[in-house]
Scaffold this motif. Structure first.
Motif, PDB file in Angstrom:
ATOM      1  N   ASP A  27     -44.555 -49.705   5.810  1.00  0.00           N
ATOM      2  CA  ASP A  27     -43.580 -50.178   3.854  1.00  0.00           C
ATOM      3  C   ASP A  27     -44.986 -51.269   3.805  1.00  0.00           C
ATOM      4  OD1 ASP A  27     -42.554 -51.370   2.897  1.00  0.00           O
ATOM      5  OD2 ASP A  27     -41.246 -52.732   4.389  1.00  0.00           O
ATOM      6  N   VAL A  28     -45.359 -50.974   2.934  1.00  0.00           N
ATOM      7  CA  VAL A  28     -46.180 -52.501   2.231  1.00  0.00           C
ATOM      8  C   VAL A  28     -45.463 -53.989   1.982  1.00  0.00           C
ATOM      9  CG1 VAL A  28     -46.839 -50.748   0.893  1.00  0.00           C
ATOM     10  CG2 VAL A  28     -45.594 -51.781  -0.362  1.00  0.00           C
ATOM     11  N   GLU A  29     -43.969 -54.093   1.993  1.00  0.00           N
ATOM     12  CA  GLU A  29     -43.856 -54.858   2.064  1.00  0.00           C
ATOM     13  C   GLU A  29     -43.874 -55.770   3.218  1.00  0.00           C
ATOM     14  OE1 GLU A  29     -39.890 -54.582   0.418  1.00  0.00           O
ATOM     15  OE2 GLU A  29     -40.408 -54.671  -0.988  1.00  0.00           O
ATOM     16  N   SER A  30     -44.342 -54.916   4.869  1.00  0.00           N
ATOM     17  CA  SER A  30     -44.625 -55.733   5.599  1.00  0.00           C
ATOM     18  C   SER A  30     -45.690 -56.781   5.640  1.00  0.00           C
ATOM     19  CB  SER A  30     -44.822 -54.591   6.748  1.00  0.00           C
ATOM     20  OG  SER A  30     -46.085 -54.114   6.823  1.00  0.00           O
ATOM     21  N   ILE A  31     -46.726 -56.752   4.778  1.00  0.00           N
ATOM     22  CA  ILE A  31     -47.519 -57.639   4.413  1.00  0.00           C
ATOM     23  C   ILE A  31     -47.419 -58.319   4.472  1.00  0.00           C
ATOM     24  CG2 ILE A  31     -49.780 -57.928   2.788  1.00  0.00           C
ATOM     25  CD1 ILE A  31     -49.688 -54.950   2.295  1.00  0.00           C
ATOM     26  N   ILE A  32     -46.279 -58.925   3.157  1.00  0.00           N
ATOM     27  CA  ILE A  32     -45.706 -60.334   2.906  1.00  0.00           C
ATOM     28  C   ILE A  32     -44.879 -60.918   4.270  1.00  0.00           C
ATOM     29  CG2 ILE A  32     -44.374 -61.103   1.328  1.00  0.00           C
ATOM     30  CD1 ILE A  32     -46.997 -60.067   0.135  1.00  0.00           C
ATOM     31  N   ARG A  33     -44.355 -59.712   4.621  1.00  0.00           N
ATOM     32  CA  ARG A  33     -43.235 -60.294   5.498  1.00  0.00           C
ATOM     33  C   ARG A  33     -44.515 -61.694   6.716  1.00  0.00           C
ATOM     34  NH1 ARG A  33     -40.661 -55.282   5.900  1.00  0.00           N
ATOM     35  NH2 ARG A  33     -38.721 -55.186   4.632  1.00  0.00           N
ATOM     36  N   GLU A  34     -45.438 -60.391   6.904  1.00  0.00           N
ATOM     37  CA  GLU A  34     -46.268 -60.578   8.245  1.00  0.00           C
ATOM     38  C   GLU A  34     -47.353 -62.193   7.724  1.00  0.00           C
ATOM     39  OE1 GLU A  34     -50.696 -59.424  10.441  1.00  0.00           O
ATOM     40  OE2 GLU A  34     -49.394 -57.925   9.316  1.00  0.00           O
ATOM     41  N   LEU A  35     -47.448 -62.263   6.116  1.00  0.00           N
ATOM     42  CA  LEU A  35     -47.820 -63.300   5.580  1.00  0.00           C
ATOM     43  C   LEU A  35     -47.258 -64.647   5.955  1.00  0.00           C
ATOM     44  CD1 LEU A  35     -50.566 -63.990   3.929  1.00  0.00           C
ATOM     45  CD2 LEU A  35     -48.912 -63.965   1.906  1.00  0.00           C
ATOM     46  N   VAL A  36     -45.781 -64.197   5.270  1.00  0.00           N
ATOM     47  CA  VAL A  36     -44.570 -65.495   5.643  1.00  0.00           C
ATOM     48  C   VAL A  36     -44.726 -65.910   7.204  1.00  0.00           C
ATOM     49  CG1 VAL A  36     -42.214 -65.731   4.945  1.00  0.00           C
ATOM     50  CG2 VAL A  36     -43.468 -64.683   4.348  1.00  0.00           C
ATOM     51  N   GLU A  37     -45.251 -65.087   8.051  1.00  0.00           N
ATOM     52  CA  GLU A  37     -44.922 -65.266   9.513  1.00  0.00           C
ATOM     53  C   GLU A  37     -46.409 -66.379   9.573  1.00  0.00           C
ATOM     54  OE1 GLU A  37     -42.968 -64.585  11.833  1.00  0.00           O
ATOM     55  OE2 GLU A  37     -41.506 -63.081  10.720  1.00  0.00           O
ATOM     56  N   ASN A  38     -47.018 -65.851   9.466  1.00  0.00           N
ATOM     57  CA  ASN A  38     -48.344 -66.942   9.246  1.00  0.00           C
ATOM     58  C   ASN A  38     -48.092 -68.032   8.796  1.00  0.00           C
ATOM     59  OD1 ASN A  38     -49.384 -64.086  10.205  1.00  0.00           O
ATOM     60  ND2 ASN A  38     -50.612 -64.071   9.406  1.00  0.00           N
ATOM     61  N   ALA A  39     -47.175 -68.428   7.393  1.00  0.00           N
ATOM     62  CA  ALA A  39     -47.016 -69.804   6.592  1.00  0.00           C
ATOM     63  C   ALA A  39     -45.739 -69.993   8.034  1.00  0.00           C
ATOM     64  CB  ALA A  39     -46.945 -69.289   6.069  1.00  0.00           C
ATOM     65  N   VAL A  40     -44.621 -69.214   9.082  1.00  0.00           N
ATOM     66  CA  VAL A  40     -43.816 -70.335   9.355  1.00  0.00           C
ATOM     67  C   VAL A  40     -44.987 -71.107  10.287  1.00  0.00           C
ATOM     68  CG1 VAL A  40     -42.195 -70.145  10.806  1.00  0.00           C
ATOM     69  CG2 VAL A  40     -42.069 -68.746   8.868  1.00  0.00           C
ATOM     70  N   PHE A  41     -46.133 -69.872  10.836  1.00  0.00           N
ATOM     71  CA  PHE A  41     -46.930 -70.433  12.193  1.00  0.00           C
ATOM     72  C   PHE A  41     -47.994 -71.604  11.349  1.00  0.00           C
ATOM     73  CE2 PHE A  41     -50.358 -70.952  14.208  1.00  0.00           C
ATOM     74  CZ  PHE A  41     -50.492 -71.105  15.453  1.00  0.00           C
ATOM     75  N   LEU A  42     -47.866 -72.000  10.121  1.00  0.00           N
ATOM     76  CA  LEU A  42     -48.862 -73.414  10.622  1.00  0.00           C
ATOM     77  C   LEU A  42     -48.270 -74.179   9.998  1.00  0.00           C
ATOM     78  CD1 LEU A  42     -51.055 -71.038   7.807  1.00  0.00           C
ATOM     79  CD2 LEU A  42     -51.538 -72.286   9.815  1.00  0.00           C
ATOM     80  N   VAL A  43     -47.175 -73.964   9.076  1.00  0.00           N
ATOM     81  CA  VAL A  43     -46.206 -75.406   9.175  1.00  0.00           C
ATOM     82  C   VAL A  43     -45.031 -75.844  10.279  1.00  0.00           C
ATOM     83  CG1 VAL A  43     -44.438 -75.776   7.782  1.00  0.00           C
ATOM     84  CG2 VAL A  43     -45.285 -74.506   6.605  1.00  0.00           C
ATOM     85  N   ARG A  44     -44.987 -74.961  11.095  1.00  0.00           N
ATOM     86  CA  ARG A  44     -44.390 -75.545  12.444  1.00  0.00           C
ATOM     87  C   ARG A  44     -45.104 -76.074  13.005  1.00  0.00           C
ATOM     88  NH1 ARG A  44     -42.988 -73.369  16.400  1.00  0.00           N
ATOM     89  NH2 ARG A  44     -40.720 -74.486  16.937  1.00  0.00           N
ATOM     90  N   ALA A  45     -47.091 -76.173  12.850  1.00  0.00           N
ATOM     91  CA  ALA A  45     -48.515 -76.228  13.355  1.00  0.00           C
ATOM     92  C   ALA A  45     -48.002 -77.729  13.367  1.00  0.00           C
ATOM     93  CB  ALA A  45     -49.427 -75.763  13.918  1.00  0.00           C
ATOM     94  N   GLU A  46     -47.909 -78.313  11.884  1.00  0.00           N
ATOM     95  CA  GLU A  46     -48.255 -79.001  11.118  1.00  0.00           C
ATOM     96  C   GLU A  46     -47.482 -80.138  10.951  1.00  0.00           C
ATOM     97  OE1 GLU A  46     -48.552 -78.926   6.897  1.00  0.00           O
ATOM     98  OE2 GLU A  46     -50.207 -77.956   6.761  1.00  0.00           O
TER      99      GLU A  46
END
Length: 450
Positions: free
Chosen positions: A95-114
């Motif tokens: 599912d090509v939309e999995s790219i965006i889901r993975e991107l958001v997961e990475n964004a959550v990781f960055l925000v949580r780290a901050e």
């Protein structure tokens, strides 16, 4: 996102990547335009779309590294995906939309780290109080304090004095090796909805199952005070984070700062002479088009718009050309840059100039064993000549060839340290020619093809 100027961005990239000035300038302008867009009035801001980039060049010349370093430099969520992954299991693919889901997961990781960094001070204060309470309880159990019938408050005074002394010792690190027992939370999920088809599962249903199946429990563990300090700080920091705040911030970060790197895009063109029906490759292009063009993707953290995500596509285009892509998809990558093949001089620069160049890495690794590795004049040039020759006579894999060449060159040195070799080893041109001479002689070069 740091408001770096294009010149500053290129200067930072130059520390890690040799050459490819056109590609560096293109990505630097794209990132600066994001900053400029944020300064516009809201009505105009929504109309300014990112200028996606198509990088054309052979493997190993820095395409992926430019995108990766760019994301790290700007603190942006980043996803790298091979376009061929979507054709591996037939026409449906991933599912090509999995790219965006993975991107958001990475964004959550960055925000949580901050957020974790932001609350760290308060978390350390709370953890210290908990740790002090545990240590005092342990001391009281050993001493047999009993506050009942405490006439004149002598025991309370002793407790206050003990608390002050214990706090002093704790902050000085004098108790770091003492063993104590603490409660550690375990989180276990008996089942995982992954694998083929897992991404297709309705997100609301998946979230519901995760909540039902996830269970939290605690266990008592004996650890040192130093270990307990880290565990308790992590627990307190987690408790201080507001997840309801993290998720919207992560979605916003992904939408406005996300970078998606689509590698091997040349292999999903109809002109590519690979295996599999053209309909599969064209189907992947059609699936990618709305995501690159701008659509809404449903994720567990909310709806994500892809309109302002920066897409960087890359491919060697040996057997095809960019015009073999669907016209609609071509139009979504208006900026095209060609990356150059690496020359012998480029290899010399790759070996020596980057902040953590390959030679510096080997020197640092062997220095751990007490060996000083010195490259004499002419040695680096000889290494570059060998790597360049192998690339020209076999498959050209760019700078990645240097990994194989360097590993073969230093194989005996790495093996003999520290048992047989100590002190200092000088690598000169004769040494390089002796160790790598067989590369020139061996016609099939099978040992040196990655």
């Amino acid at each position: 996102m740091p408001s770096l100027t294009p010149h500053q961005i290129v200067a930072e990239l130059d520390k890690y990547i040799i050459g490819q000035s056109a590609a560096k300038r293109a990505v630097a302008i794209a990132i600066r335009n994001r900053y400029r867009r944020q300064q516009l009035p809201p009505d105009m801001r929504s109309e300014v779309a990112p200028k996606n980039i198509l990088m054309v060049g052979p493997t190993g010349v820095g395409k992926t590294e430019i995108a990766r370093r760019l994301a790290k430099l700007t603190g942006a969520p980043f996803v790298k995906v091979e376009a061929t992954k979507f054709t591996e299991v037939g026409y449906v693919g991933r599912d090509v939309e999995s790219i965006i889901r993975e991107l958001v997961e990475n964004a959550v990781f960055l925000v949580r780290a901050e957020e974790l960094e932001r609350v760290r001070g308060e978390a350390e204060h709370r953890a210290e109080k908990r740790l002090l309470r545990i240590l005092l309880q342990q001391a009281e159990n050993s001493a047999g304090f009993d506050a009942e019938g405490d006439e004149g408050g002598s025991i309370r005074q002793r407790r206050e004095k003990a608390r002050a002394n214990m706090l002093k010792l704790l902050r000085a690190g004098a108790l770091d090796d003492r063993l104590i027992e603490i409660e550690v939370e375990k989180k276990r999920t008996p089942f995982f909805f992954g694998g083929p088809g897992g991404e297709q599962l309705d997100l609301d249903m998946q979230s519901m199952f995760e909540k039902l199946l996830s269970s939290r429990s605690t266990q008592r563990r004996e650890v040192t005070v130093a270990q307990a300090k880290d565990i308790l700080i992590a627990q307190e920091a987690e408790a201080l984070i507001d997840e309801d705040k993290v998720h919207p911030l992560a979605v916003e970060l992904a939408e406005n700062a996300g970078i998606v790197f689509l590698d091997e895009i040349d292999k999903i063109t109809s002109g590519h002479g690979g295996e599999g029906p053209d309909v599969s490759r064209e189907g992947v292009q059609r699936d990618l088009l709305p995501v690159v063009e701008g659509t809404t993707v449903k994720t567990r953290y909310g709806q994500v718009r892809t309109d302002h995500i920066l897409f960087i596509a890359a491919g060697a285009f040996h057997r095809s050309k960019p015009s073999d892509l669907m016209p609609e998809l071509q139009g979504r990558f208006p900026i095209r840059v060609e990356l150059d093949d690496l020359t012998k001089d480029d290899f010399i620069r790759v070996l020596t100039e980057p902040k953590h160049s390959l030679i510096k890495q080997y020197q640092a690794l062997l220095a751990i064993e007490g060996l000083e590795l010195i490259f004499a004049e002419g040695a680096v040039e000889a290494i570059a000549e060998s790597a360049y020759y192998v690339n020209q006579t076999t498959q050209n894999i760019g700078a990645r060839r240097l990994y194989a060449v360097m590993e073969h060159l230093l194989e005996e040195v790495s093996f003999d340290v520290p048992d047989k070799l100590t002190g200092k080893v000088i690598i000169d041109r004769p040494f390089v020619q002796a160790r790598l001479g067989e590369i020139i002689k061996d016609e099939d070069l099978s040992r040196f093809i990655l």
